[in-house]
Design a protein around this motif. Structure first.
Motif, mmCIF file in Angstrom:
data_model
loop_
_atom_site.group_PDB
_atom_site.id
_atom_site.type_symbol
_atom_site.label_atom_id
_atom_site.label_comp_id
_atom_site.label_asym_id
_atom_site.label_seq_id
_atom_site.Cartn_x
_atom_site.Cartn_y
_atom_site.Cartn_z
ATOM 1 N N LYS A 100 32.464 43.709 29.171
ATOM 2 C CA LYS A 100 31.460 43.462 30.193
ATOM 3 C C LYS A 100 32.063 43.653 31.583
ATOM 4 C CE LYS A 100 28.859 40.119 27.415
ATOM 5 N NZ LYS A 100 28.315 38.735 27.344
ATOM 6 N N ARG A 101 31.296 44.298 32.462
ATOM 7 C CA ARG A 101 31.803 44.544 33.804
ATOM 8 C C ARG A 101 31.926 43.238 34.580
ATOM 9 N NH1 ARG A 101 28.938 48.251 38.413
ATOM 10 N NH2 ARG A 101 27.570 46.442 38.489
ATOM 11 N N VAL A 102 33.066 43.057 35.214
ATOM 12 C CA VAL A 102 33.311 41.882 36.061
ATOM 13 C C VAL A 102 33.775 42.386 37.423
ATOM 14 C CG1 VAL A 102 34.672 39.777 36.386
ATOM 15 C CG2 VAL A 102 33.961 40.444 34.081
ATOM 16 N N ASN A 103 33.090 41.964 38.480
ATOM 17 C CA ASN A 103 33.457 42.427 39.834
ATOM 18 C C ASN A 103 33.843 41.273 40.750
ATOM 19 O OD1 ASN A 103 30.981 41.247 40.235
ATOM 20 N ND2 ASN A 103 29.961 43.078 41.019
ATOM 21 N N ILE A 104 34.337 40.182 40.150
ATOM 22 C CA ILE A 104 34.785 39.013 40.919
ATOM 23 C C ILE A 104 36.309 38.915 40.814
ATOM 24 C CG2 ILE A 104 34.612 36.514 41.164
ATOM 25 C CD1 ILE A 104 31.896 36.729 39.690
ATOM 26 N N PRO A 105 37.040 39.221 41.888
ATOM 27 C CA PRO A 105 38.510 39.213 41.845
ATOM 28 C C PRO A 105 39.115 37.884 41.394
ATOM 29 C CG PRO A 105 37.749 40.292 43.832
ATOM 30 C CD PRO A 105 36.537 39.662 43.198
ATOM 31 N N SER A 106 38.446 36.760 41.719
ATOM 32 C CA SER A 106 38.983 35.443 41.376
ATOM 33 C C SER A 106 38.626 35.000 39.958
ATOM 34 C CB SER A 106 38.471 34.399 42.369
ATOM 35 O OG SER A 106 37.053 34.329 42.337
#
Length: 205
Positions: A126-132
């Motif tokens: 799944k795409r994740v675009n949260i650096p933290s």
């Protein structure tokens, strides 16, 4: 989105250490701080000064971490059972941008934040675009198919200045990584000495 306004080389010079171990760091040629007073001999730091410096160095190393986010990680580290300093390192190393950097998918921690934010990373498909985003043990991290041939990725995987630590299992042919375990401080390949115990003292004041 938080922005890093300081120039990366200035961070090195301000802290007086090549904290990322870069061959192009100005400290390799000029081992003193920036500005007209940079070469003046520095006085001995107080206990508070040493603690503040340790915090700035550790926070600065991860590039994109704001004070608010860093304090939140410390609070979580203090809440969990065990050594707070070790827990803090474990939480920092579980950040998705840190994992991407450790896996040598990008050349710098700053590029890692941008890379994640732009949607190049999948976690367990799944795409994740949260650096933290906090990666868990066993999670599979991979680059999206169209991102695998980007020049920045191909260049990063060939970097000789650092190796992938053993708590991350990487296949650079498939551009995948698995988070094998949470590291201890001694496992993390910092180019300079980090002192999370002083960071704990700073926030415990």
């Amino acid at each position: 989105m938080s922005k890093r306004h300081s120039v990366k080389h200035k961070i090195d010079r301000r802290l007086g250490e090549n904290i990322w171990g870069r061959p192009k760091s100005p400290l390799n040629d000029r081992a003193y701080g920036p500005g007209q007073h940079g070469q003046r001999r520095k006085g001995k730091l107080s206990d508070y000064g040493l603690q503040l410096r340790a915090k700035q160095k550790l926070k600065g190393y991860y590039g994109s971490v704001t004070e608010k986010a860093f304090k939140r990680l410390y609070t979580e580290a203090a809440r969990v059972k065990g050594d707070t300093g070790e827990n803090l390192i474990g939480l920092l190393e579980r950040r998705l941008d840190a994992v991407i950097y450790r896996a040598k998918f990008v050349p710098t921690v700053f590029a890692a934040r941008q890379f994640v934010s732009h949607g190049h990373i999948l976690v367990n498909g799944k795409r994740v675009n949260i650096p933290s985003y906090q990666v868990k043990v066993g999670d599979k991290i991979e680059l999206r198919e169209k991102s695998k041939q980007l020049a920045i990725v191909l260049e990063a995987t060939q970097l000789a200045e650092r190796d992938v630590p053993d708590y991350i299992e990487v296949d650079h042919n498939k551009m995948t990584a698995t988070y094998a375990r949470i590291p201890a401080l001694s496992d993390v390949p910092y180019p300079v000495q980090m002192e999370p115990n002083l960071v704990v003292e700073f926030y415990s004041r």
